[in-house]
Design a protein around this motif. Sequence first.
Motif, PDB file in Angstrom:
ATOM      1  N   THR A  31       0.852  -1.186   0.000  1.00 53.03           N
ATOM      2  CA  THR A  31       0.000   0.000   0.000  1.00 53.03           C
ATOM      3  C   THR A  31       0.885   1.233   0.000  1.00 53.03           C
ATOM      4  OG1 THR A  31      -1.581  -1.188   1.383  1.00 53.03           O
ATOM      5  CG2 THR A  31      -1.838   1.188   1.240  1.00 53.03           C
ATOM      6  N   PRO A  32       0.717   2.096  -0.975  1.00 55.62           N
ATOM      7  CA  PRO A  32       1.501   3.334  -0.948  1.00 55.62           C
ATOM      8  C   PRO A  32       1.134   4.179   0.273  1.00 55.62           C
ATOM      9  CG  PRO A  32       0.404   3.044  -3.076  1.00 55.62           C
ATOM     10  CD  PRO A  32      -0.131   2.004  -2.159  1.00 55.62           C
ATOM     11  N   LEU A  33       2.094   4.862   0.819  1.00 55.78           N
ATOM     12  CA  LEU A  33       1.861   5.756   1.945  1.00 55.78           C
ATOM     13  C   LEU A  33       1.056   6.954   1.471  1.00 55.78           C
ATOM     14  CD1 LEU A  33       2.507   6.410   4.924  1.00 55.78           C
ATOM     15  CD2 LEU A  33       4.552   7.584   4.115  1.00 55.78           C
ATOM     16  N   GLU A  34      -0.075   7.187   2.108  1.00 58.37           N
ATOM     17  CA  GLU A  34      -0.938   8.313   1.767  1.00 58.37           C
ATOM     18  C   GLU A  34      -0.531   9.508   2.627  1.00 58.37           C
ATOM     19  OE1 GLU A  34      -3.238   8.363  -0.637  1.00 58.37           O
ATOM     20  OE2 GLU A  34      -2.828   6.277  -1.148  1.00 58.37           O
ATOM     21  N   ALA A  35       0.181  10.448   2.051  1.00 59.31           N
ATOM     22  CA  ALA A  35       0.636  11.626   2.785  1.00 59.31           C
ATOM     23  C   ALA A  35       0.921  12.743   1.790  1.00 59.31           C
ATOM     24  CB  ALA A  35       1.893  11.303   3.584  1.00 59.31           C
ATOM     25  N   ASP A  36       0.829  13.957   2.259  1.00 56.26           N
ATOM     26  CA  ASP A  36       1.199  15.120   1.458  1.00 56.26           C
ATOM     27  C   ASP A  36       2.696  15.343   1.668  1.00 56.26           C
ATOM     28  OD1 ASP A  36       1.637  17.534   0.222  1.00 56.26           O
ATOM     29  OD2 ASP A  36      -0.129  18.516   1.082  1.00 56.26           O
ATOM     30  N   PHE A  37       3.499  14.654   0.878  1.00 54.07           N
ATOM     31  CA  PHE A  37       4.951  14.666   1.051  1.00 54.07           C
ATOM     32  C   PHE A  37       5.529  16.070   0.983  1.00 54.07           C
ATOM     33  CE2 PHE A  37       4.040  10.360  -0.339  1.00 54.07           C
ATOM     34  CZ  PHE A  37       4.785   9.614   0.561  1.00 54.07           C
ATOM     35  N   ALA A  38       5.083  16.857   0.030  1.00 55.08           N
ATOM     36  CA  ALA A  38       5.635  18.208  -0.139  1.00 55.08           C
ATOM     37  C   ALA A  38       5.341  19.067   1.088  1.00 55.08           C
ATOM     38  CB  ALA A  38       5.072  18.861  -1.398  1.00 55.08           C
ATOM     39  N   ALA A  39       4.124  19.008   1.601  1.00 54.28           N
ATOM     40  CA  ALA A  39       3.762  19.819   2.770  1.00 54.28           C
ATOM     41  C   ALA A  39       4.513  19.349   4.012  1.00 54.28           C
ATOM     42  CB  ALA A  39       2.257  19.759   3.008  1.00 54.28           C
ATOM     43  N   LEU A  40       4.629  18.037   4.196  1.00 51.05           N
ATOM     44  CA  LEU A  40       5.361  17.517   5.351  1.00 51.05           C
ATOM     45  C   LEU A  40       6.839  17.898   5.277  1.00 51.05           C
ATOM     46  CD1 LEU A  40       3.731  14.001   5.708  1.00 51.05           C
ATOM     47  CD2 LEU A  40       3.685  15.828   7.419  1.00 51.05           C
TER      48      LEU A  40
END
Length: 95
Positions: A31-40
């Motif tokens: 399962t791909p990690l669901e996150a806003d990588f750029a914002a984090l």
Amino acid sequence: MWFTPAQFGFGDLFGHLLRRFSMLSYFHADTPLEADFAALAHGSRTVPVHEPELHWHDWTRYSSRQQTTMHMGGLLGRFELRGEDVEPFRPYLRH
């Protein structure tokens, strides 16, 4: 990228952690990690580090695959994170 203790910040650590979590999630949980990588990543660069106790540590190890001694190094130590700035990152940190 190499850092001196004075240059190192929470964003440097968190960026590497987020990439590792993403890879682990993809390859081991299918399962791909669901996150806003750029914002984090952007937000992590604004989190202040308190009471850093970091030092550079060099070491060597032998690589059987490459048949040679590998010279390695990195930062060791501790620092504190405080306050509300840390809240968005708590799900990714163990305390």
